[in-house]
Design an enzyme around this catalytic site. Structure first.
Site, short mmCIF file in Angstrom:
data_model
loop_
_atom_site.label_atom_id
_atom_site.label_comp_id
_atom_site.label_asym_id
_atom_site.label_seq_id
_atom_site.Cartn_x
_atom_site.Cartn_y
_atom_site.Cartn_z
N GLY A 54 9.76 5.25 -14.67
CA GLY A 54 10.72 6.10 -13.98
C GLY A 54 10.33 7.53 -14.31
O GLY A 54 9.17 7.79 -14.59
N GLU A 55 11.27 8.45 -14.27
CA GLU A 55 10.97 9.83 -14.64
C GLU A 55 11.34 10.02 -16.11
O GLU A 55 12.51 9.93 -16.46
CB GLU A 55 11.75 10.77 -13.72
CG GLU A 55 10.99 11.98 -13.24
CD GLU A 55 9.48 11.95 -13.39
OE1 GLU A 55 8.82 11.24 -12.64
OE2 GLU A 55 8.94 12.66 -14.27
N SER A 56 10.34 10.28 -16.96
CA SER A 56 10.61 10.32 -18.40
C SER A 56 11.63 11.40 -18.77
O SER A 56 12.45 11.19 -19.66
CB SER A 56 9.31 10.51 -19.18
OG SER A 56 8.55 11.56 -18.64
N CYS A 86 4.85 3.02 -18.81
CA CYS A 86 4.69 4.34 -18.19
C CYS A 86 5.63 5.37 -18.82
O CYS A 86 5.36 5.85 -19.90
CB CYS A 86 4.85 4.24 -16.67
SG CYS A 86 4.27 5.73 -15.82
N ARG A 113 0.96 13.19 -20.48
CA ARG A 113 1.78 12.83 -19.32
C ARG A 113 1.03 13.17 -18.02
O ARG A 113 0.28 14.14 -18.00
CB ARG A 113 3.08 13.63 -19.42
CG ARG A 113 4.17 13.16 -18.51
CD ARG A 113 5.49 13.80 -18.92
NE ARG A 113 6.45 13.64 -17.86
CZ ARG A 113 7.13 14.64 -17.32
NH1 ARG A 113 6.97 15.87 -17.75
NH2 ARG A 113 7.99 14.39 -16.35
N ILE A 142 0.76 4.83 -11.80
CA ILE A 142 1.45 5.76 -10.91
C ILE A 142 1.82 7.03 -11.68
O ILE A 142 2.65 6.98 -12.58
CB ILE A 142 2.70 5.10 -10.30
CG1 ILE A 142 2.26 3.90 -9.45
CG2 ILE A 142 3.50 6.10 -9.47
CD1 ILE A 142 3.38 3.11 -8.86
N ARG A 143 1.15 8.13 -11.34
CA ARG A 143 1.35 9.39 -12.10
C ARG A 143 1.37 9.05 -13.59
O ARG A 143 2.21 9.52 -14.35
CB ARG A 143 2.65 10.09 -11.67
CG ARG A 143 2.57 10.71 -10.25
CD ARG A 143 3.92 11.25 -9.80
NE ARG A 143 4.58 12.03 -10.82
CZ ARG A 143 4.53 13.37 -10.91
NH1 ARG A 143 3.87 14.06 -10.02
NH2 ARG A 143 5.15 13.99 -11.87
N HIS A 179 2.11 -0.51 -14.77
CA HIS A 179 3.38 -1.15 -14.39
C HIS A 179 3.25 -2.64 -14.12
O HIS A 179 3.12 -3.05 -12.97
CB HIS A 179 3.92 -0.48 -13.12
CG HIS A 179 4.32 0.95 -13.32
ND1 HIS A 179 5.48 1.30 -13.96
CD2 HIS A 179 3.70 2.10 -12.97
CE1 HIS A 179 5.57 2.62 -13.98
NE2 HIS A 179 4.50 3.14 -13.40
N GLU A 181 5.56 -4.64 -14.09
CA GLU A 181 6.76 -5.03 -13.33
C GLU A 181 6.56 -4.85 -11.82
O GLU A 181 7.38 -5.31 -11.03
CB GLU A 181 7.99 -4.25 -13.83
CG GLU A 181 8.11 -2.78 -13.39
CD GLU A 181 7.23 -1.82 -14.18
OE1 GLU A 181 6.35 -2.28 -14.95
OE2 GLU A 181 7.42 -0.60 -14.03
#
Lengths: 200, 293
Positions: A54-56, A86, A113, A142-143, A179, A181
């Site tokens: 998600g967004e850390s 991630c 990051r 992903i990023r 990921h 998941e």
């Protein structure tokens, strides 16, 4: 799952923000109880914890605001099983370049990051991960972050062909830059549940 | 290493779930949004309320504005291009934005066709009013869907209408027998293959956000309870009297959307929300949601 009087293990998945429902769905396929954790009281009675992608910054801020940061730090110190993917890897790290937030510092790794660049640089690739064996695991980045430095107590579980570490274990904690998941492959979740069940 | 794959594009949308994406027009706004816990920002020259007020042709933002915002924050940055304007999309991809919104908020460049989004490595989000529109956009390659609502009004009524339309149609398709699905696909104007997928899974094939009229924490939680997996806030934050606190409150209400005590707590003392517009007072030709084919 109480055929031999053993209760199913309970795994909490932090649900501040991100791909938590994907983790829950994959864990449930592996015959454990899995549910979202938004508040500190929901950490009670767990056997393992997942910090999802998600967004850390978002996840970290909401953990702090709702009193989860210190309890999760405490669990990590006690050797509690934690899987971070991630953003989860970023939050577990001791030091992070590119994050204006103090990470949990649970694992002796330094992480960069968005290490591969922006979304145009996101990619998928096959990874050799000896602890789960063949065939290779499809890593979805992903990023994504990568591991810049790992301490002596840290085992690097997977590297990209250029040698960069993208999966690590320290004690009962596992951090993945990619990921699992987002795939249909449950082997890394099964590996984590092996730790939860007290195996190696 | 495979870049720009469907997994990687729809996967970024999955990482945004449970989060709030905020419209910003300056680097300073973007920092406020990031600090408040936004999971991404939408870089614009003007928020929808100002686009609506200004009239004329609304186009892709100045690349300098977008780049300044990309440099200011570490979270993903989105930007809008006009419906059908694939060169604006090429420009946004060249700038390296993380997500592109082929948006009805800007003046359409093509009145028959949307962009063929599979041609791009950067994922797209598109608006919809109903399931047929959502599935047409997904077939063209959209990796994230949002309701259109009625942008720049601060009025949630249209977003509710669109989300209910999508969710009701999904439930209806789920309950159908297989032999009914071809006629349903024809009625929806949607590809049969995607209708079959919705029948099987009971959900959209991609992540589904709410947009267009969110102005309060309760609005955000309402959309989440109706089935949204995250929220876009356009004019609602920076057209309010206290953007910092309102932004934080909307982020918290989106995470804790089923917890009325938390929503009550975060809704206290937010100052004045954006004024808002009754949709019925807007002339038909000035509505944004009907743009899209």
């Amino acid at each position: 799952m109480s055929t031999r009087g053993i209760r199913a293990k309970k795994i909490g998945v932090l649900a501040q923000q991100g791909a938590f429902s994907e983790h829950i769905a994959l864990l449930r396929r592996l015959d454990v109880e899995a549910f979202p954790v938004r508040l500190a009281k929901e950490l009670e009675g767990l056997d393992g914890l997942v910090i999802p992608g998600g967004e850390s910054t978002t996840i970290g801020k909401l953990m702090k605001e709702y009193g989860l940061t210190e309890p999760v730090r405490g669990l990590a110190k006690e050797g509690f099983p934690i899987l971070g993917t991630c953003a989860g890897m970023i939050l577990l790290a001791k030091r992070v370049s590119g994050l204006n937030l103090e990470p949990l510092g649970a694992m002796d790794i330094e992480v960069k990051r968005s290490a591969f660049g922006r979304q145009v640089d996101s990619f998928e690739t096959d990874l050799e991960i000896p602890v789960i064996g063949e065939p290779p695991f499809r890593g979805v980045f992903i990023r994504a972050p990568f591991i810049e430095r790992a301490g002596d107590g840290v085992e690097i579980l997977a590297r990209l062909p250029n040698g960069v570490g993208v999966a690590a274990r320290q004690g009962n904690m596992v951090a993945l830059a990619f990921h699992p998941e987002l795939t249909n492959d449950p082997r890394l979740h099964a590996y984590f549940l092996g730790i939860v069940h007290g195996g190696r | 290493m495979d870049r720009g794959t469907w997994t990687v594009k729809s996967g970024l949308a999955q990482m945004l779930k449970g989060g709030v994406i905020m419209d910003v027009v300056t680097a300073e706004h973007a920092k406020i949004a990031e600090e408040a816990g936004a999971c991404a920002v939408m870089a614009l020259e003007r928020v929808p309320a100002d686009i609506r007020a200004a009239g004329g042709v609304a186009r892709m933002a100045d690349p300098a504005v977008i780049v300044a915002i990309m440099e200011a924050v570490s979270i993903p940055v989105m930007a809008k291009c006009r419906i059908g304007h694939f060169v604006e999309a090429q420009v946004l991809e060249a700038l390296g934005v993380d997500f592109m919104d082929e948006s009805e908020v800007l003046t359409p460049a093509d009145e028959s066709h949307h962009i063929w989004k599979h041609d791009f490595k950067v994922p797209f989000v598109c608006g919809c009013r109903d399931l047929g529109e959502a599935l047409r956009r997904i077939a063209e390659g959209a990796a994230l869907i949002r309701t259109k609502g009625e942008a720049g009004t601060g009025n949630i009524v249209e977003a509710v209408k669109h989300m209910r339309a999508v969710m009701d149609e999904i439930r209806k398709i789920q309950g159908m027998t297989t032999d009914e699905l071809m006629a349903e696909a024809k009625a929806l104007g949607a590809p049969l293959e995607l209708v079959l997928e919705v029948h099987k899974t009971g959900r959209l094939p991609v992540v589904n956000f709410a947009a267009g009229g969110v102005a309060t924490p309760a609005d955000a939680a309402l959309m989440m309870q109706l089935g949204a997996e995250g929220v876009f806030v356009g004019s609602g934050v920076f057209k309010s009297s206290a953007p910092e606190v309102r932004a934080r409150a909307i982020v918290k209400a989106t995470t804790h959307y089923r917890d009325p005590e938390i929503i009550a707590e975060v809704s206290k003392g937010l100052g004045v929300a954006m004024p808002g517009v009754d949709i019925k007072t807007i002339p038909q030709e000035e509505l944004l949601a009907p743009r899209g084919w």
